[in-house]
Design a protein around this motif. Structure first.
Motif, mmCIF file in Angstrom:
data_model
loop_
_atom_site.group_PDB
_atom_site.id
_atom_site.type_symbol
_atom_site.label_atom_id
_atom_site.label_comp_id
_atom_site.label_asym_id
_atom_site.label_seq_id
_atom_site.Cartn_x
_atom_site.Cartn_y
_atom_site.Cartn_z
ATOM 1 N N LYS B 116 24.135 9.358 -25.139
ATOM 2 C CA LYS B 116 25.520 9.075 -25.470
ATOM 3 C C LYS B 116 26.051 7.999 -24.535
ATOM 4 O O LYS B 116 25.393 7.619 -23.572
ATOM 5 N N LEU B 209 30.624 1.514 -29.935
ATOM 6 C CA LEU B 209 30.680 0.323 -29.083
ATOM 7 C C LEU B 209 31.722 -0.674 -29.562
ATOM 8 O O LEU B 209 32.154 -0.641 -30.706
ATOM 9 N N GLU B 234 27.487 4.522 -41.091
ATOM 10 C CA GLU B 234 28.432 4.611 -42.199
ATOM 11 C C GLU B 234 28.465 3.292 -42.965
ATOM 12 O O GLU B 234 28.206 2.240 -42.389
ATOM 13 N N LYS B 236 30.848 1.273 -44.019
ATOM 14 C CA LYS B 236 31.676 0.191 -43.470
ATOM 15 C C LYS B 236 31.033 -0.431 -42.243
ATOM 16 O O LYS B 236 31.103 -1.634 -42.036
ATOM 17 N N GLU B 237 30.403 0.439 -41.440
ATOM 18 C CA GLU B 237 29.751 -0.044 -40.226
ATOM 19 C C GLU B 237 28.536 -0.898 -40.592
ATOM 20 O O GLU B 237 28.298 -1.931 -39.990
ATOM 21 N N ILE B 239 28.193 -2.736 -43.176
ATOM 22 C CA ILE B 239 28.668 -4.041 -43.634
ATOM 23 C C ILE B 239 29.045 -4.916 -42.454
ATOM 24 O O ILE B 239 28.671 -6.088 -42.387
ATOM 25 N N HIS B 240 29.760 -4.318 -41.486
ATOM 26 C CA HIS B 240 30.126 -5.067 -40.282
ATOM 27 C C HIS B 240 28.898 -5.669 -39.621
ATOM 28 O O HIS B 240 28.872 -6.838 -39.263
ATOM 29 N N GLU B 270 30.163 -8.989 -49.973
ATOM 30 C CA GLU B 270 30.705 -10.015 -50.857
ATOM 31 C C GLU B 270 29.561 -10.595 -51.676
ATOM 32 O O GLU B 270 28.433 -10.715 -51.199
ATOM 33 N N ARG B 423 33.464 14.160 -48.514
ATOM 34 C CA ARG B 423 34.219 13.394 -47.530
ATOM 35 C C ARG B 423 35.403 12.665 -48.164
ATOM 36 O O ARG B 423 36.421 12.475 -47.543
ATOM 37 N N THR B 424 35.239 12.214 -49.406
ATOM 38 C CA THR B 424 36.305 11.388 -49.987
ATOM 39 C C THR B 424 37.359 12.202 -50.727
ATOM 40 O O THR B 424 38.321 11.652 -51.226
ATOM 41 N N ILE B 425 37.173 13.506 -50.816
ATOM 42 C CA ILE B 425 38.177 14.313 -51.512
ATOM 43 C C ILE B 425 39.472 14.346 -50.705
ATOM 44 O O ILE B 425 39.428 14.512 -49.502
#
Lengths: 412, 425
Positions: B116, B209, B234, B236-237, B239-240, B270, B423-425
């Protein structure tokens, strides 16, 4: 033409996905302490202090924009940035202040919960422990996306203050006049009030919350324009709600020369003047605002303090993995509840001292932020534009000058 | 006045530097340390960073200097640094070094054993005849309080109650520094210790980080590891990270990922970038991804893997075992094995168990299940989880409307899909 239309809908979709940090932070600004301050200001000074919402709006917008930009570019929270760049001692000073102020703030939120529910006939010995438990469960067992959706509904329901205001039949042209051409008596108590309004609209801990929620959303710099709109709506909503609270109290309580000490008094006093419904709506808004901030504040504080001092933090961690974090979170929540339930608790003194600590911390946090956001090493090409720096420094100077003059005057 | 063999970095910073005649030469701003080189001979302390030079402020300017015969002594409660002489260091000597305070103190580093991120409260160093070295980092409460300056007071207050303030040190061997954003140079072998971590632990660390460190840590991983870590992140991560990498590097990593994971990721990029990546990837890898990208989000095809092992009914158990030994497929590919006819149509399935319990010369048609349970690629996703649980399936064959095998849905991806929904509910 079709492509235009498509990209329009695409933009709306992107915006809705990004929506959140600015609007929620803006709404948390109008917490129990905020509503109390606006009510008292309206009742005591009528329309005289409504103009302060305009500079408050500008500063709120600029500060949150800096937070969002720092969060997006560095991917680091404000607490981390302060610790990494200012060292341990400054960090210790800021976060001890923040911790004490936030225990006071939490107490105010629970006072709001108790006060608003007492109007509906619920004893505080039932409402406070019950709400505390609900808050604890929501945070420990819930998750962020779920919580955020609830918060957005909360934010929208704060607009009920418009109803309260309109039912008092305010004199709109007089209000307009007082904003364009403000007239106010310059004395210690009016200046304290102005500082109180600015301080409650731009509370120090909000900056930490804003930056973290931008990171939590994993926003990108290419989405920056949507973030700006989000912050703009959030800041506008904040001052609009504040405006209607002040109008509601000004058109009724000020006209009738009714003295109040807090928002609960305001709701009760509205009953004979604007009707039972307006009073109930006012109390409902007060309740929502209090519970909303009671959820976010202890959690946020536990997070920033842990982040700054390198304690393990997060509600997905077990108690023995992140003991400091859970002790902080539960401790803040419990202390706030206990103080409220104590008979003869010095609530007015607590809220006064909390505001004083906030007023001292705010310039310190703002200075740290301006210094950080101008660091090329951190921000690259996204450092502040000169105009933002001017407004930032100007705000700091005004705040410091006002705080100092208020601290000094009693001794003259 | 005692000469010190171990000392703390935080107390060294800001100390006055004296020469032998007690003249003040300047204040210590930071120290340059050098990471051990790979080709260095194994001396006892060689794997620890060694102080190469000091960064001092002499009142007029900031200088990088090397000191001769340095001595750190404890004078009352403060440190005092004394040296015989001081010379400016040319910048090329500092080319493979980093500033210790700037990169380590108050920053986050990876605790390799604890898996960690921890924040460094102080750095413990040792002075030996061969030089001064970093020994350990202090990540405990004691170090924090010492820095604030209230440790001794608190200790005295707590002593009568027998309460000890916890201290925690981690040896330098067990940490990896990561925040090199202040450096202009690239270290030659960075983050070697990180490669020993499990991909999902690494993913957790990377998510915590800052932006710059995220990119530099991820880029330093080898492609296999990078692909495994990327899979754990995840959406989004992911994609980043992919957007922060060069197209070439991103394509290399995506090639190593299972095609269905890569396709999921690309759907969220994209369009231009996804097209560029597909262009850059090796044809066989990009072809699979392209096929998967055609399936709508809610269809079975969107979560299936195209990595499947297929055989014909006349091959024997021995043939299959040989092929598996040669190709060394991933675990998931062995969840279910398929028998096709000459037209690529699915006619049977068998499992690794069937292989193990049969003699090598048995032909597949004897052991295969010739009424296999199957789904169609354009079927809705909703039904699959029930079927997987009802029939205890690890991998379900997916065919098109002509009964030709397109791939397989594996249980891991069904579980992921279920978790996503919750998770998205």
């Amino acid at each position: 033409m079709t492509t235009n239309k498509n990209s329009f809908f695409k933009n709306i979709a992107i915006f809705l996905a990004i929506l959140g940090p600015g609007i929620i932070t803006g709404s948390v600004d109008n917490d129990a302490g905020g509503i109390t301050t606006y009510s008292v200001a309206g009742a005591l000074y009528g329309n005289q202090l409504i103009w302060t919402l305009i500079p408050s709006f500008i500063v709120l917008f600029i500060v949150q924009e800096m937070n969002a930009r720092m969060g997006i570019v560095t991917g680091k929270g404000l607490a981390t940035l302060i610790r990494e760049n200012a060292g341990v001692k400054v960090t210790f000073f800021i976060f001890m202040g923040l911790l004490i102020a936030d225990i006071g703030n939490t107490t105010t939120e629970f006072a709001g919960v108790a006060g608003s529910l007492e109007i509906f006939g619920v004893s505080k010995y039932i409402s406070v422990p019950l709400v505390g438990l609900i808050v604890w469960i929501l945070v420990v067992k819930g998750n962020y996306t779920f919580a955020e959706k609830i918060f957005l509904i909360f934010s929208a329901s704060l607009l009920v203050y418009i109803i309260s205001a309109v039912m008092g039949h305010p004199d709109w042209s007089a209000i307009g006049k007082s904003i364009v051409k403000p007239e106010m008596a310059l004395n210690t108590s009016s200046m304290t009030m102005v500082l109180g309004i600015v301080g409650t609209t731009i509370a120090p801990w909000m900056q930490f919350y804003m930056q973290s929620s931008v990171i939590e959303k994993k926003l990108k710099i290419s989405q920056y324009k949507f973030v700006l709109v989000d912050i703009l709506i959030g800041s506008l909503a904040t001052v609009v709600v504040a405006f209607f609270i002040m109008v509601a109290c000004s058109s009724t309580l000020f006209e009738q020369h009714i003295q109040i000490n807090d928002a609960k008094d305001a709701a009760l006093a509205l009953k004979p003047l604007a009707g039972e419904f307006a009073s109930a709506v006012f109390a409902f808004g007060f309740f929502i605002a209090s519970i909303f901030s009671a959820v976010i504040l202890p959690l946020a504080t536990a997070f920033y303090v842990s982040e700054a001092f390198g304690f393990e933090a997060g509600i997905d961690k077990k108690w023995n993995e992140a003991p400091e974090f859970y002790v902080l979170y539960t401790g803040i929540l419990l202390l706030g509840m206990i103080i409220i339930l104590m008979p003869n608790a010095p609530l007015i003194a607590i809220s006064l001292w909390t505001q004083v600590i906030n007023a001292v911390l705010l310039p310190v946090v703002l200075v740290s932020m301006i210094l950080l956001v101008n660091k090329k090493k951190l921000m690259g090409e996204y450092t502040n534009k000169p105009i933002v720096n001017y407004i930032g420094w100007f705000t700091v100077i005004i705040l410091v000058a006002m705080s100092l003059s208020l601290l000094v005057t009693p001794f003259l | 006045m005692t000469s010190l063999t171990t000392f703390y970095l935080s107390r060294l910073i800001g100390c006055k530097l004296f020469d032998a005649r007690e003249n003040v030469l300047g204040k210590i701003v930071d120290v340059y340390v050098q990471l051990p080189m790979n080709n260095q001979t194994a001396v006892d302390n060689s794997h620890r960073p060694k102080i190469i030079a000091f960064c001092i402020n002499d009142g007029k300017s900031v200088r990088n200097v090397s000191l001769i015969n340095v001595q750190i002594v404890k004078f009352n409660t403060r440190y005092k640094v004394q040296c015989q002489s001081m010379t400016d260091v040319p910048s090329d000597v500092l080319s493979n070094t980093f500033l210790l305070k700037d990169t380590i103190l108050d920053k986050q580093i990876v605790d390799i054993n604890g898996r960690k991120l921890v924040r460094v409260n102080d750095v413990r160093m040792v002075a030996l005849s061969s030089g001064a070295f970093v020994v350990a980092v202090d990540v405990g409460l004691e170090g924090l309080l010492r820095r604030i300056g209230i440790f001794k007071v608190l200790k005295a207050i707590l002593q009568p109650f027998h309460i000890k303030i916890p201290s925690k040190f981690i040896l330098w061997d067990d940490v990896e520094a990561i925040d090199f954003s202040s450096l202009n140079i690239k270290l030659n072998t960075p983050f070697t210790k990180l490669n020993t971590l499990h991909p999902s632990d690494l993913a957790d660390i990377i998510e915590d980080l800052g932006k710059d460190s995220k990119t530099s840590v991820f880029s330093a991983l080898d492609e296999e590891k990078a692909a495994d870590v990327l899979e754990e992140l995840e959406t989004k991560e992911q994609i980043h990270i992919i957007e922060s990498l060069s197209i070439e590097k991103a394509a290399d990593v995506l090639e190593k990922m299972p095609a269905n994971e890569a396709a999921d990721l690309m759907e969220n990029l994209e369009d231009d970038r996804a097209a560029m990546l597909l262009e850059e990837m090796k044809p066989e890898a990009s072809e699979e991804v392209r096929e998967l990208l055609q399936y709508p989000d809610s269809s079975i095809g969107s979560i299936m893997t195209t990595n499947v092992l297929t055989f014909n009914e006349n091959q024997t158990v021995g043939d299959v075992l040989n092929i598996i030994r040669q190709e060394k497929p991933e675990m998931a590919e062995l969840y279910n094995l398929f028998v096709l006819d000459s037209e690529h149509r699915l006619i049977g399935t068998f499992t690794v168990r069937d292989l193990l319990v049969s003699s090598p010369e048995t032909p597949l048609k004897k052991i295969m299940n010739d009424h296999p349970f199957q789904v169609y690629d354009y079927d809705k996703l909703d039904s699959i989880s029930e079927l997987v649980s009802k029939y205890n399936l690890l991998g379900v064959p997916v065919t098109n409307e002509k009964e030709e095998l397109e791939g397989m849905v594996i249980i891991d991806d069904v579980v992921d899909d279920l978790l996503d929904k919750r998770r998205t509910i």
